[in-house]
Design an enzyme around this catalytic site. Structure first.
Site, short mmCIF file in Angstrom:
data_model
loop_
_atom_site.label_atom_id
_atom_site.label_comp_id
_atom_site.label_asym_id
_atom_site.label_seq_id
_atom_site.Cartn_x
_atom_site.Cartn_y
_atom_site.Cartn_z
N SER A 1 2.73 2.63 12.11
CA SER A 1 1.66 3.15 11.26
C SER A 1 1.61 2.40 9.92
O SER A 1 2.63 2.23 9.27
CB SER A 1 1.89 4.64 11.01
OG SER A 1 0.88 5.13 10.19
N GLY A 2 0.45 1.93 9.58
CA GLY A 2 0.26 1.22 8.31
C GLY A 2 0.54 -0.27 8.40
O GLY A 2 0.55 -0.97 7.40
N GLY B 1 1.82 2.66 17.16
CA GLY B 1 3.05 1.96 17.51
C GLY B 1 4.19 2.96 17.60
O GLY B 1 4.01 4.17 17.44
N SER C 1 -4.67 6.44 8.23
CA SER C 1 -3.94 6.34 9.49
C SER C 1 -4.77 6.85 10.66
O SER C 1 -5.36 7.93 10.61
CB SER C 1 -2.65 7.17 9.36
OG SER C 1 -1.90 7.01 10.53
N SER C 2 -4.81 6.03 11.71
CA SER C 2 -5.53 6.46 12.90
C SER C 2 -4.68 7.49 13.61
O SER C 2 -3.55 7.22 13.99
CB SER C 2 -5.77 5.27 13.84
OG SER C 2 -6.12 4.12 13.10
N THR D 1 -5.51 -1.33 12.77
CA THR D 1 -6.93 -1.02 12.72
C THR D 1 -7.69 -2.11 11.97
O THR D 1 -8.78 -2.52 12.38
CB THR D 1 -7.13 0.36 12.07
OG1 THR D 1 -6.37 1.31 12.82
CG2 THR D 1 -8.59 0.77 12.09
N ASN E 1 0.29 5.76 5.63
CA ASN E 1 -0.97 5.02 5.62
C ASN E 1 -2.09 5.92 5.14
O ASN E 1 -2.26 7.02 5.65
CB ASN E 1 -1.26 4.52 7.06
CG ASN E 1 -2.51 3.66 7.13
OD1 ASN E 1 -3.21 3.48 6.14
ND2 ASN E 1 -2.76 3.11 8.30
N GLU F 1 7.04 5.36 16.90
CA GLU F 1 7.24 6.23 15.74
C GLU F 1 8.64 6.82 15.79
O GLU F 1 9.05 7.38 16.80
CB GLU F 1 6.20 7.35 15.71
CG GLU F 1 4.88 6.88 15.10
CD GLU F 1 3.88 8.02 14.91
OE1 GLU F 1 4.18 9.16 15.30
OE2 GLU F 1 2.80 7.73 14.37
N1 LIG Z 1 -5.16 -8.09 6.79
C1 LIG Z 1 -5.11 -7.21 5.80
N2 LIG Z 1 -5.50 -7.59 4.56
C2 LIG Z 1 -5.46 -6.71 3.56
N3 LIG Z 1 -5.04 -5.45 3.66
C3 LIG Z 1 -4.63 -5.01 4.85
C4 LIG Z 1 -4.66 -5.87 5.99
N4 LIG Z 1 -4.19 -5.17 7.02
C5 LIG Z 1 -3.91 -3.93 6.56
N5 LIG Z 1 -4.16 -3.83 5.26
C6 LIG Z 1 -3.96 -2.65 4.39
O1 LIG Z 1 -3.09 -1.77 5.03
C7 LIG Z 1 -3.68 -0.50 5.27
C8 LIG Z 1 -3.25 0.05 6.61
O2 LIG Z 1 -3.77 -0.74 7.65
P1 LIG Z 1 -4.26 -0.09 9.02
O3 LIG Z 1 -5.02 1.13 8.78
O4 LIG Z 1 -4.91 -1.16 9.78
O5 LIG Z 1 -2.91 0.27 9.66
P2 LIG Z 1 -2.66 0.78 11.16
O6 LIG Z 1 -1.67 -0.16 11.75
O7 LIG Z 1 -3.92 0.97 11.83
O8 LIG Z 1 -1.96 2.15 10.87
P3 LIG Z 1 -2.04 3.49 11.75
O9 LIG Z 1 -1.17 3.31 12.90
O10 LIG Z 1 -1.55 4.51 10.79
O11 LIG Z 1 -3.47 3.66 12.08
C9 LIG Z 1 -5.17 -0.77 5.21
O12 LIG Z 1 -5.87 0.37 4.81
C10 LIG Z 1 -5.24 -1.87 4.18
O13 LIG Z 1 -5.21 -1.34 2.91
MG LIG Z 2 -4.96 2.49 12.52
#
Ligand SMILES: Nc1ncnc2c1ncn2[C@@H]1O[C@H](COP(=O)(O)OP(=O)(O)OP(=O)(O)O)[C@@H](O)[C@H]1O
Ligand SMILES: [Mg+2]
Length: 1038
Positions: A108-109, A398, A161-162, A113, A158, A400
């Site tokens: 997560s984070g 992913g 977070s999805s 996404t 996050n 946890e």
């Molecule tokens: N390539 C990137 N460039 C800039 N910031 C990023 C990038 N990737 C992620 N982030 C930052 O990290 C935060 C978390 O990313 P994201 O929501 O994609 O995580 P995730 O892997 O989908 O987490 P979860 O499993 O909780 O959904 C985003 O809101 C953004 O602020």
């Molecule tokens: Mg996500």
């Protein structure tokens, strides 16, 4: 290129981890990503797997410019990028007409996404396009804000977070244009609706609605703006998050709903459901005397009934009672407060969860390509045109590992075990395929196969899921703890399963009584069994289902179908549902060619430029990246097509430089032998060269760098020559072109000229033939020409002197013109002549005119004299000073000449000098200069001469002058002398030309003499007694 970046590998590490020399070393692996991360290079490959480290800051490489740069390029030519994955996938799909999928995983984070959004954007921008697909691209992109509003929440890890798993298929037509999409959602974290840990939030949509809705909407939903008024949005105590703008996000959601063609009614019902959940959270119960639950504020139920479109009484009853069927008899059984609260939360979760499913369904309807329906009808469409390929995007939670892990983590981690298995299978399969295709013998790889763990969880009757189901379904008192015992009974001997009771004393310290531990491929996770049964059951009392199924809110009604109530079979448990959908997903993914994005979170503080090594090491481990690398490196670290390899390194071997003529495979062979590659260090496949150790490649690359510098100089000079030559060729071509064009123009001009000449000549002839007719179109030009040329010729041959009377020949039509012109010209000449005459000459002319008036046609010999100019100055040499002295003072000798005078006595000839002054005529003795006679002009009565050709004249003196009488004078210049005298003395009227052959003259003493004229052979003057006889020889031969 990747090889190019090898040069900087000390600073930025290698772009592809397969090039790590010590590929077994986790530390080397870690340091390589860290080095790159410090340089803001967040992307690294393991072969074709992309590792992405969340930068937690905006980096400048997601612009349209970058999208463009990654389009259609060779995967390894550009630095690693999520766009490269997108491009490679899209290109493979098109080239091989095969389905693709991109699996994005990470904790997560870590940026899953975000990565999936970048890929979707890339595919949308860079795929083929036409007017029809623009709107589908828009919808695909707009589905994200909606799903994120309803499915994402702020967690500790996050801010966005999805809280559900998402798999999205993007469909492309045979031309590569996106024509539709389909979304599958997995396991929404429904428990969040009713409970949030401190510092976390409920799903975004609740806060968006409260913050972003206008007054009207709020009052219709009977809501107040403040989230802390609602139990379901206040538990986490962090309604406001600095990184989230709920108001703006709500606008985005509303816009997206419109784009995806949600009707206003749909939107209204959707928001009513969200509001009803908020209200449900605030329903509280109290126990009456009998210990039965009663609703504290019934008007809350009224609101909810309104919003959900159901009956107030029915809802109230269903929240506080349940119908029990015993012995075919239905009974209303009141609930305790605890049970009522459970029912309330169950209803909230069920409503929200089912609404979310409805939302996805609805989105899918909107993303379905409209053509599908039509296409299905038109069966004649060729297979090819019907052909569609998909790219799947999997963005799923992913691994946890929390302090306390429950049923949700169990499901999520199971999901990751399945994905890891898929990964191993597909990667190994891919690897084997490549070896086979390249004709290289397979070398078995040692790897950990996690199938054993998957089986532990999902195996029929023996797996954890089935054991849990069994506990849930079995009659009697089943609890979480009886479930744990059952587990110990059934899978207690499994090497990956431990509990407190099963563990040794050391382990017991780390595992609680109500816990079990699984040894996942990524690490050990301890789960608390608390809540497993409930969560797996996901129980909603039948009464509430019934109430919902008759709702007037279409969404609620659809989400709670009445058919569900009539089914006798118990509803599937959450666990087996998840297993089923997961296996379906595996089938979907198996049928596609996978690409991987592995996301890593660099620190827990959501901070930029911070790389927590321990944290990352942990993720590297449970993402199985080392395992991944090992599989990839089992055989050969590096592989490239022969072309690319030969092209880059051919300068290192004289035989391949600058060109190798044979097939590139042979060229690579020559090159490798020359570079002294050892047997076993490399293999030549059918299309690719395989190099086992990175160091072999590095040595080659380093040699190439040195060679490159040597070559640079040579290349430069060759290039200059080439450029010069090119310039020359260009110029020469230009000259050739220009001159051929010029020749063409000249030829065209000549042709035109000739044509015109022919026409002119024809016209000229016609004009000539009709020249005598009155002016008409046929002869107009000709006549004009004649006139023009006549005038031109006339101009050239104008007579130049007054005396020239010639004139050019005039054509018939211009005769009159000719005459007029001649006259005009003469006048002109005369005018010019006159203007050009000097005063003296003018005076002379006047004298000549005077002479003409006096003598013309009167005296013979006049015509002959005309040409002789008159004397314009006195002939001074004949003058003697004495004579001048004698002249009256103040007078000048104006004319003078020698004459012969015949005296009046005996007509003796005497030589005399005649001088005319302004006052008188003087006659001097030519020898001694004595004055002999003076006749003043006043006294002069007249001048007489004969009409014959003689030169004698008589000056008639006054009659009273007795002394002298008239003077008879003979002058060589008789005309001149008489004219001069007549003019000076103003006696022109007094000149008499006598033609009766004699002149009488006075003599002294009153006597008269006579001069007789005779025509003879000689000029002579003879005297007679009575006068003179003048013989004139001057004969006119008229
Ligand atoms: N390539 C990137 N460039 C800039 N910031 C990023 C990038 N990737 C992620 N982030 C930052 O990290 C935060 C978390 O990313 P994201 O929501 O994609 O995580 P995730 O892997 O989908 O987490 P979860 O499993 O909780 O959904 C985003 O809101 C953004 O602020
Ligand atoms: Mg996500």
């Amino acid at each position: 290129t990747m090889e190019g970046a090898l040069t900087a590998r000390d600073r930025v590490g290698v772009q592809d981890l397969v090039l790590l020399e010590d590929y077994q070393s986790e530390t080397a692996f870690l340091h390589n990503i860290k080095k790159r991360f410090k340089e803001k290079l967040i992307y690294t490959y393991i072969g074709s797997v992309l590792i992405s480290v969340n930068p937690y800051q905006q980096l400048g490489f997601y612009s349209p410019y970058h999208m463009e740069k990654y389009q259609g390029v060779n995967f390894y030519e550009m630095p690693p990028h999520v766009y490269a994955i997108g491009d490679n996938t899209y290109r493979s799909m098109r080239n091989e007409a095969s389905d693709q999928c991109i699996l994005i995983s990470g904790e997560s984070g870590s940026g899953k996404t975000e990565a999936s959004k970048y890929i979707l954007q890339y595919l949308s921008v860079c795929s083929a396009s036409n007017d029809n697909v623009e709107h589908i691209k828009g919808r695909l992109l707009q589905s994200n804000p909606i799903l994120e509003a309803f499915g994402n929440a702020k967690t500790h890890r996050n801010d966005n977070s999805s809280r559900f798993g998402k798999y999205m298929d993007i469909e492309f037509d045979h031309k590569g244009a996106p024509v539709g999409g389909h979304i599958l959602n997995y396991l929404l974290e429904k428990s969040r609706v009713v409970h949030q840990a401190s510092g976390e939030r409920n799903f975004h949509i609740f806060y968006q609605l409260l913050e972003g809705a206008d007054e009207e909407l709020l009052s219709r939903l009977m809501l107040q703006k403040t989230p802390d008024k609602y139990f379901y949005t206040s538990q986490g105590k962090c309604a406001k998050v600095s990184s989230i703008n709920d108001r703006r996000d709500f606008l985005a959601v509303q816009k997206a709903l419109k784009v995806l063609e949600f009707s206003p009614k749909n939107i209204d019902e959707l928001l009513s459901i969200v509001a009803s959940v908020l209200h449900l959270g605030n329903v509280s119960f109290s126990a009456n005397e009998e210990g039965h639950a009663t609703v504290d504020r019934e008007h809350e139920i009224q609101k909810i009934a309104n919003l959900l479109g159901c009956q107030f009484e029915q809802l109230l009853q269903a929240l506080t009672h349940r119908t029990i069927e015993a012995n075919k008899e239905k009974m209303e059984s009141p609930l305790t407060v605890e049970q009522a609260l459970y029912a309330r939360d169950a209803l909230s979760k069920a409503i929200y969860g089912r609404m979310f499913n409805w939302l996805v369904l609805k989105l899918n309807g909107s993303l379905t390509s409209k053509n599908d329906v039509i296409m299905a009808l038109i069966t004649s469409q060729s297979q090819d045109r019907m052909r569609k390929n998909v790219i799947g995007l999997l963005d799923i939670y992913g691994f946890e590992i929390f302090k306390s892990n429950s049923f949700e983590q169990f499901c999520i981690n199971f999901c990751n075990e399945k994905l890891q298995q898929l990964f191993i299978e597909l990667t190994l399969k891919q690897e084997q395929e490549e070896y086979r295709a390249e004709g290289i013998e397979w070398e078995p790889v040692e790897y950990f196969n996690n199938k054993i763990i998957c089986d532990l969880v999902e195996e029929r009757h023996q797996g954890i899921i089935d054991i849990l189901d069994e506990e849930c379904l079995r009659p009697g008192e089943a609890t979480d703890n009886t479930f744990l015992s059952k587990l110990e009974e059934t899978v207690g001997k499994h090497p990956h399963f431990i509990t407190h009771a099963l563990g040794d004393s050391k382990m017991r310290k780390t595992i609680g009584y109500e816990e079990f531990r699984l040894v996942h491929y990524a690490g050990e996770v301890t789960y608390s069994v608390k809540g497993f049964l409930d969560k797996n059951n996901d129980l909603l009392y039948r009464d509430l289902k019934v109430t919902m199924s008759v709702s007037k809110n279409e969404i609620v009604k659809e989400a709670f179908p009445a058919t569900e109530l009539t089914k006798l079979k118990r509803p599937e448990t959450v666990g087996s549902q998840f297993r089923t959908s997961l296996n379906r997903l595996m089938d979907i993914l198996m049928s596609k060619e996978p690409s991987y994005v592995r996301c890593i979170k660099p620190n827990d503080a959501k901070m930029a430029d911070r790389f927590d090594e321990t944290l990352v090491r942990h993720q590297v481990k449970y993402l199985g990246l080392m395992e991944n690398l090992r599989v990839r490196r089992a055989g050969f670290a590096y592989r490239r097509t022969h072309d690319i390899f030969l092209n880059r390194y051919k300068s290192l071997c004289p035989e391949t430089w600058p060109h190798y003529d044979g097939p590139s495979r042979k060229g690579v062979d020559v090159l490798c032998k020359y570079l002294d590659y050892k047997e076993g260090e490399y293999r030549l496949g059918k299309t690719k060269v395989f190099i086992r150790f990175p160091r072999t490649l590095f040595a080659t690359e380093d040699a190439f760098q040195i060679r490159k510098h040597e070559l640079a100089t040579t290349i430069q000079s060759v290039f200059r020559g080439w450029r010069q030559k090119k310039k020359f060729t260009t110029m020469r071509n230009a000259v050739t072109l220009l001159s051929s064009q010029w020749k063409k123009i000249l030829a065209q001009r000549l042709k035109a000229k000739r044509k015109k000449a022919t026409l002119d000549i024809r016209k000229f002839i016609l004009g000539f033939m009709t020249r005598l007719k009155p002016r008409c179109p046929e002869n107009a030009d000709f006549l004009d020409y004649v006139r023009y040329s006549y005038l031109m010729r006339a101009k050239e041959s104008l007579p130049a002197s007054v005396l020239d009377k010639s004139w050019i020949h005039s054509p018939a039509a211009l005769e009159e013109t000719g005459k007029l012109l001649q006259q005009l010209n003469m006048k002109n000449l005369m005018l010019k002549y006159v203007k050009g005459v000097s005063p003296q000459r003018k005076a002379m002319m006047e004298e000549k005119v005077l002479a003409s008036a006096i003598f013309r046609q009167k005296k013979k010999g006049y015509d002959e004299s005309v040409a002789n100019p008159f004397q314009d100055k006195p002939r001074v040499e004949q003058l003697k000073p004495k004579m001048l002295a004698t002249i009256d003072s103040g007078e000048q000798a104006l004319y003078c000449c020698s004459v012969t005078k015949y005296d009046r006595h005996g007509y003796h000839p005497r030589a005399r000098t005649l001088i005319i002054t302004s006052g008188a005529t003087y006659l001097f003795d030519s020898k001694d200069g004595k004055l002999k006679q003076k006749i003043s002009h006043n006294e002069l009565r007249g001048i007489s001469t004969s009409s014959l050709g003689d030169n004698v004249f008589v000056l008639h003196a006054p009659s009273d002058n007795k002394e002298k009488g008239d003077a008879i004078v003979q002058s060589t210049f008789v005309i001149e002398t008489i004219t001069k005298l007549a003019r000076i003395a103003k006696k022109d009227q007094d000149v008499k030309i006598v033609d009766n052959s004699s002149i009488l003259h006075d003599m002294t003493g009153g006597k008269q003499g006579r001069i007789d004229y005779v025509v003879g052979n000689e000029v002579s003057v003879t005297k007679t007694k009575t006068g003179l006889v003048v013989v004139s020889s001057f004969l006119h031969l008229n």
